[in-house]
Design an enzyme around this catalytic site. Sequence first.
Site, PDB file in Angstrom:
ATOM      1  CB  CYS A   1      -0.925  -0.012   1.207  1.00 17.27           C
ATOM      2  SG  CYS A   1      -1.686  -1.609   1.507  1.00 17.27           S
TER       3      CYS A   1
ATOM      4  CG  HIS B   1      -3.389   2.852  -0.153  1.00 17.44           C
ATOM      5  ND1 HIS B   1      -3.494   2.139  -1.335  1.00 17.44           N
ATOM      6  CD2 HIS B   1      -3.803   2.008   0.830  1.00 17.44           C
ATOM      7  CE1 HIS B   1      -3.947   0.931  -1.056  1.00 17.44           C
ATOM      8  NE2 HIS B   1      -4.145   0.816   0.239  1.00 17.44           N
TER       9      HIS B   1
ATOM     10  CG  ASN C   1      -6.963  -1.526  -1.818  1.00 20.27           C
ATOM     11  OD1 ASN C   1      -5.931  -1.299  -2.430  1.00 20.27           O
ATOM     12  ND2 ASN C   1      -7.016  -1.574  -0.502  1.00 20.27           N
TER      13      ASN C   1
END
Lengths: 76, 350
Positions: free
Chosen positions: B122, B264, B295
């Site tokens: 991430c 993020h 994501n």
Amino acid sequence: MKKEEFLEKFIDAVQIEEDVNEHTDLSSLDEWDSLASVTVLALFNKYLGLKLTAQDIKSCMTVGDILNLGREKYAE
Amino acid sequence: MLKSIIKNVKIKGISVVVPSKELCLTDDKSLYGGDEKQLKRVMRSSGFNKRRVADENVTASDLCVKAAENIFADMNFDRKNIDAVVFVTQTPDYHMPATACVIQHRLGLKESTAAFDVNQGCAGYAYGVWIASMLANSGCRYVLLLVGDTSSKYTDMFREHQSAPIFGDAGSATLFEFDEKAAPMYFDIGTDGSNYEVIMARNGGFRNPPKKDMFYEDGTFKYEARMDGLKVMEFTLSKVPGSIKDVLERAGITKDDIDFFVMHQANKFILENIALEADIPLDKMPMETISKYGNQSCTSIPGAICDALEEEVQKRPLKLCISGFGIGLSWVSAVLDIDRIYCSGIRNFD
């Protein structure tokens, strides 16, 4: 924020449709899952300025336990 | 936290490539035991809906190579100028060698090119910007940063749980150039390795090498990929807003000087809470990419830039604050000035 108001925020944010009170077991709620516990962590931060840990939330068994985490921050 | 300032480097262009296969959470009737109400509740809070998923034979490096080719073609850039290629991923082609070496060959880069991989998730894009910029300021004139993941292939993260698959596959390429006139880049970097188990894939490395009992009946490997969402939230709220404040302070600016905060894209709920805690206006924090692409792991920051800011970054100078946070646990926040860079938008792989 008063405790009663925080309970309303909790019910609203977790999108609980059943009737709940302080004695309600979290495990009895369809909506109580990992997302709900994440939501509660954020609620304490947002409305009471409390930085709780994951363990604080995981140790709660009832709605009352959740509310008790904010006991020092509620308005009279 | 570690403070770092890197001068003399500018970003020239960014491209993001995704697989064309699109899945919607509502397509899978088995999620949450078929409880549609629960699924809708999760979708409302998290912002997840659609995501892109790579075919079995497509890897993160394939997506990144295509993104790099976009940069070379659209910018009319001679690939022979590249001095270093860095590949940030948690889904490499092989245990060894480094996928960056394979990419050096596939892209036809010259032999005098440095090539290596970085295992970051991430926080991976912000980490990559830091590393690529250091290289560009240390003798490499042009550096190619490739950041990509096919996290959907860690299927067991969702297979044994009642939770929804949230990861979208994507690959990116970002080109850096040494330029003495470039504005400084500011970084704030931290690591909490005591919580390495909060997000991890336990099996398949050399601590827990593959064994017979690590396979599902259909032959799929059990990576034992797990994420403790509650601990991720605790970590995010305790570290990320402070990291953003620190990097702005280090840069000698306030949040009002920043045009966009590109975080993020973990999920909508986390981003809203970071915005609240760091007092960032929501209109400065793009988060629409989540519902369209999921994501995207390490690619989510360039993903958000290419999706939400494609026109903005090409037409005017911008001051960006980026922040990546998650697996490690790791976090990197940065303040970057970009000036009318090339941006491909998000393009399909196939």
